[in-house]
Design an enzyme around this catalytic site. Structure first.
Site, PDB file in Angstrom:
ATOM      1  N   ASP A  47       0.834  -1.200   0.000  1.00  9.93           N
ATOM      2  CA  ASP A  47       0.000   0.000   0.000  1.00  9.93           C
ATOM      3  C   ASP A  47       0.880   1.265   0.000  1.00  9.93           C
ATOM      4  OD1 ASP A  47      -2.705   0.912   0.183  1.00  9.93           O
ATOM      5  OD2 ASP A  47      -2.150   1.704   2.156  1.00  9.93           O
TER       6      ASP A  47
ATOM      7  N   LYS B 260       1.402   4.304  -2.823  1.00  2.86           N
ATOM      8  CA  LYS B 260       1.250   5.731  -2.517  1.00  2.86           C
ATOM      9  C   LYS B 260       2.476   6.540  -2.973  1.00  2.86           C
ATOM     10  CE  LYS B 260      -1.836   5.087   1.406  1.00  2.86           C
ATOM     11  NZ  LYS B 260      -1.921   4.920   2.856  1.00  2.86           N
TER      12      LYS B 260
END
Ligand code: ADP
Ligand code: ASP
Ligand code: MG
Length: 807
Positions: free
Chosen positions: A671, A675
């Site tokens: 994740d 980002k």
């Protein structure tokens, strides 16, 4: 003398009629008044229906007769509690209707003349009922049948008024009658043979205008259900507002070109006598309304926008056209002989385009082909071409101002919003500009043009929300709370909703407080259908909100962009898949000039992406990005203290909603990689996910566990390893942070131990932090810190993207 006309809704129910009586009571009693009344509510429509059903041998006409009777008797019961004797005269008219329709049913014949007889009953009944009510107030009042005053030819359905005869009769009647109030039915008149005729649908306005002109009234007041003539049809443009002053000429244009509020022929008799018209709202009489006259006044450069739906374009063209003598004269002779009103006209050297009502097309097509049959045979011209399902939208300019800039703005606005323009033309006076567009675009076109010419930002926004999980729910909650505050400034409407099971749409906007109930009543969810429906609704300022984590949903963005629909997403998939796809999406959104906002892809509601864009757009250069972008991992390491095991800490984080249901999604670091990748790409670097270096801290065995429970089991077998990580850091006076970094074209994510000298050392709880070291912020880098995860802040971030889009 004043002439007042009350429309169908103004006498549509007992409350409305009492409201009208109040308006008359408050009128200056010194003024004599002629009061013209329309049929109650939609009675005329129902009367037409009765006649047509009976003609088609459909017994349902009886049902409509009954409906009309019930509607009127209910009004009478409410307004006259102690039964009155006039009810028998109304019943007589209703009986006549029944007998008349029965005979139509039997003979299966319905002429325009018979239809006029049927339609006339609406006004005859309403005006008589109204007269009885006014009498109760003690005013000296008379009722007069307009058939005895207004004379027409025998064009049933839309008869032409014999002005001279009618004026004489009206003047004579009012000269012998002294009662201050005269009540008359609108819409109806009579032929020289004393047959009932009608003045065309909406014709009560015209009746009132004829009476006003005959009597040289000081004013003609049109009382209706809106607060004047508005800048656009208020049923289509919620932001439309009343125009305070209009010149006669502008009012003619507005009503001719679609503003239903005034029946177009109304204006001619009053203009001739220079009588001002006041259009007022029966249900809000204190509002100013619209005054129509020729007095100079301040106005916008554009007065209003009208639209005529269901128009047909006919084209006459051919390379031989310029060689045909008097071809324009011949064409217009045909048009005037057939009494065709041309609402759009444009020419080139070898073609002429005319916009007319759909209903007139067959008749005129044949007549033009006949007129030019020789030229068509010689192939100088093609037979008439017909295009249907079109609308004409017209921007009506202030007659005192120049329209050049306005026409350019009109063209740009329509094309920017992907509205196909078939043709564009000035009217002869160059004060109006009309565009021919598709019927399916008319709502959108009216709204975007209204925005351009009359509204200051922010714009109203129409939302389609996909994904009603934690974030989607919070967003709907925020919208319903914020609506109270934002409504004056910004109008957010949710038009469509879906989760993985059902989808729900409402053209007038969904009541977001009841989203759950609505969604439950929706149709089975099919993503392609959801997208199709958004296209079909074709709303202006549409924004699609992706609050899912679905790859399929992320793949639909380009299909939305090309239709002029913006996307606001917290789903990271689209922008962290291949660089080619990311770049392509950005390019399409830019090309179609639609918003594509992804602020909540990184750090939830924190202004991380917008700050980065602002820095870059203002010419700054990024030297270093350093960030803690996983609130979950940060929470875990901040709570992984002596005396607690790592697996206990992860379980607690999961229980408190800080991690995904499967915590490995957070702990694996993927994740965070997505980002930082998005930030890197926003900096203009064409990086792929595989190019980000990653040092995993989660043992591979844990990552590969079959399910979440066995993941926890594996985790507890590695407690020593995690304990060691913590103690090593602690012994050096440091803290563990899972950091992402981008510098000199390289990006990496890893677990680091950092000392008190580092700005990330004090990072609390589940907060995110990001540091931008730039050319401008070199010595003192720019730091953004705060809650970077959770439904609440993500939904707020989406809401602020929506507000940004509206500007
Ligand atoms: P009445 O029954 O009072 O004659 P109409 O229904 O004929 O009323 O006309 C009023 C309606 O006209 C309004 O309710 C509105 O929906 C519609 N309308 C269309 N365009 C305009 C406009 N530009 N300004 C005001 N009303 C408009
Ligand atoms: N009642 C008629 C109609 O509905 C006339 C009017 O209301 O102006 O067309
Ligand atoms: Mg009307």
């Amino acid at each position: 003398m004043k002439v007042l006309k009350f429309g169908g809704t103004s006498v549509g129910n007992p409350h409305a009629i009492e409201q009208v009586c109040d308006i008359i009571k408050n009128n200056n009693l010194q003024d004599r008044c002629a009061i013209i009344v329309s049929a109650v509510g939609n009675t005329t429509d129902m009367l037409v229906k009765c006649g047509q059903l009976a003609y088609h041998k459909n017994e349902k006409y009886r049902y409509f007769i009954e409906e009309i009777e019930i509607q009127h008797l209910n009004i009478i019961r409410a307004l006259f509690p102690s039964q009155s004797n006039f009810i028998s005269s109304i019943k007589k008219r209703l009986n006549f209707l029944e007998i008349f329709c029965d005979s139509i049913f039997h003979v299966m014949e319905l002429s325009k003349r018979s239809l006029d007889r049927i339609m006339s009953l609406g006004e005859l009944i309403s005006s008589y009922l109204f007269y009885e009510k006014i009498k109760e107030y003690g005013f000296k009042t008379i009722w007069k049948d307009s058939q005895e005053l207004i004379v027409t030819d025998e064009r049933y359905g839309c008869a032409q008024v014999d002005i001279i005869k009618s004026y004489k009769k009206i003047q004579y009647f009012f000269s012998i009658e002294s009662a201050p109030y005269a009540i008359l039915p609108g819409f109806i008149a009579s032929s020289p043979r004393k047959e009932v005729t009608t003045l065309g649908r909406g014709g009560s306005d015209y009746s009132a205008a004829i009476i006003a002109a005959a009597l040289k009234a000081e004013v003609l007041e049109i009382w209706t259900d809106v607060s004047g003539i508005m800048t656009a049809d208020p049923r289509i443009v919620l932001q439309a507002f009343p125009i305070e002053n209009l010149f006669y000429e502008e009012a003619i244009e507005l009503s001719n070109l679609g503003a239903k509020v005034i029946y177009p022929p109304t204006l001619h008799p009053v203009i001739e006598k220079q009588i001002p018209i006041l259009v007022k709202n029966t249900f809000s009489p204190s509002e100013k309304g619209t005054r129509i006259n020729n007095a100079p006044c301040f106005k916008h450069s554009v007065t209003g926008i009208s639209v005529k739906k269901n128009m047909t374009m006919i084209t006459l063209k051919g390379i031989g056209m310029i060689n045909i003598l008097n071809y324009l004269k011949r064409l217009f002779t045909v048009l005037s002989r057939e009494k065709i009103q041309v609402l759009f006209f444009s020419t080139s050297e070898h073609s002429i385009l005319l916009g007319i009502e759909e209903s007139e097309v067959m008749q005129i097509k044949n007549s033009i082909n006949n007129e030019f049959s020789q030229e068509i045979d010689k192939k100088y011209l093609f037979p008439v071409l017909v295009e249907q399902d079109l609308s004409i939208i017209t921007v009506i300019g202030d007659k005192t101002k120049n329209m050049h800039r306005t026409s350019a703005r009109m063209f740009i606005t329509l094309s920017k919003n992907n509205i196909y323009i078939r043709d564009l033309a000035y009217n002869v006076s160059k004060k109006n500009m009309s565009a021919v567009i598709k019927n399916s675009d008319f709502k959108k076109a009216l709204n975007v043009l209204h925005e351009t010419f009359f509204e200051i930002p922010p714009k109203p926004i129409n939302l389609f929300v996909a994904g009603i999980g934690k974030v989607g729910r919070k967003l709907l909650e925020h919208i319903s709370i914020q609506k109270t505050y934002l409504i004056k400034e910004l109008q957010i409407q949710v038009m469509g909703l879906c989760n993985s099971k059902t989808m729900y749409f409402e053209e007038q906007g969904i009541d977001v407080k009841n989203w759950k109930k609505n969604l439950e009543s929706g149709n089975r969810m099919r993503l392609h259908r959801f997208i199709e429906k958004i296209h079909l609704m074709n709303m202006h300022n549409s924004i699609f909100i992706d609050a899912t984590d679905s790859q399929d949903v992320a793949r639909t963005y380009d299909k939305l962009f090309v239709k002029g629909i913006g996307v606001i997403t917290c789903n990271k998939i689209a922008c962290s898949s291949s660089y080619k796809d990311y770049k392509n999406l950005k390019k399409i959104a830019r090309y179609f000039k639609v918003p594509f906002f992804l602020e909540t892809n990184v750090g939830a509601g924190l202004p991380i992406i917008s700050t980065l864009n602002d820095l870059l757009n203002s010419g700054d250069k990024i030297h270093l990005i350093e960030a803690v972008l996983s609130g979950s991992i940060n929470f875990i390491f901040n709570h992984f203290k002596s005396g607690r095991t790592f697996s206990e800490t992860v379980r607690e984080a999961q229980k408190r909603g800080y991690t995904e249901p499967d915590p490995r999604i957070d702990l694996s670091g993927i994740d965070v990689m997505r980002k930082i990748l998005i930030l890197v790409r926003e900096c203009g670097d064409s990086m792929e996910l595989s190019q980000i270096r990653q040092k995993p801290f989660l043992p591979e065995e844990c990552v590969k566990a079959n399910n979440v429970e066995s993941f926890y089991e594996k985790l507890s077998q590695y407690e020593n390893y995690f304990g060691r990580l913590r103690e090593e850091a602690k012994n050096k006076g440091k803290k563990l942070r899972f950091m992402a970094k981008y510098e000199k074209g390289n990006a990496n994510v890893e677990l680091k131990s950092i000392g008190p000298e580092h700005p990330f050392y004090q990072l609390e709880g589940d907060d995110n932090i990001i540091l931008y070291k730039t050319q401008r912020y070199y010595e003192q880098p720019l730091i953004i810190k705060g809650a970077g995860a959770g439904a609440e802040v993500t939904a707020s971030g989406i809401l602020s993207d929506i507000i940004k889009a509206s500007r």
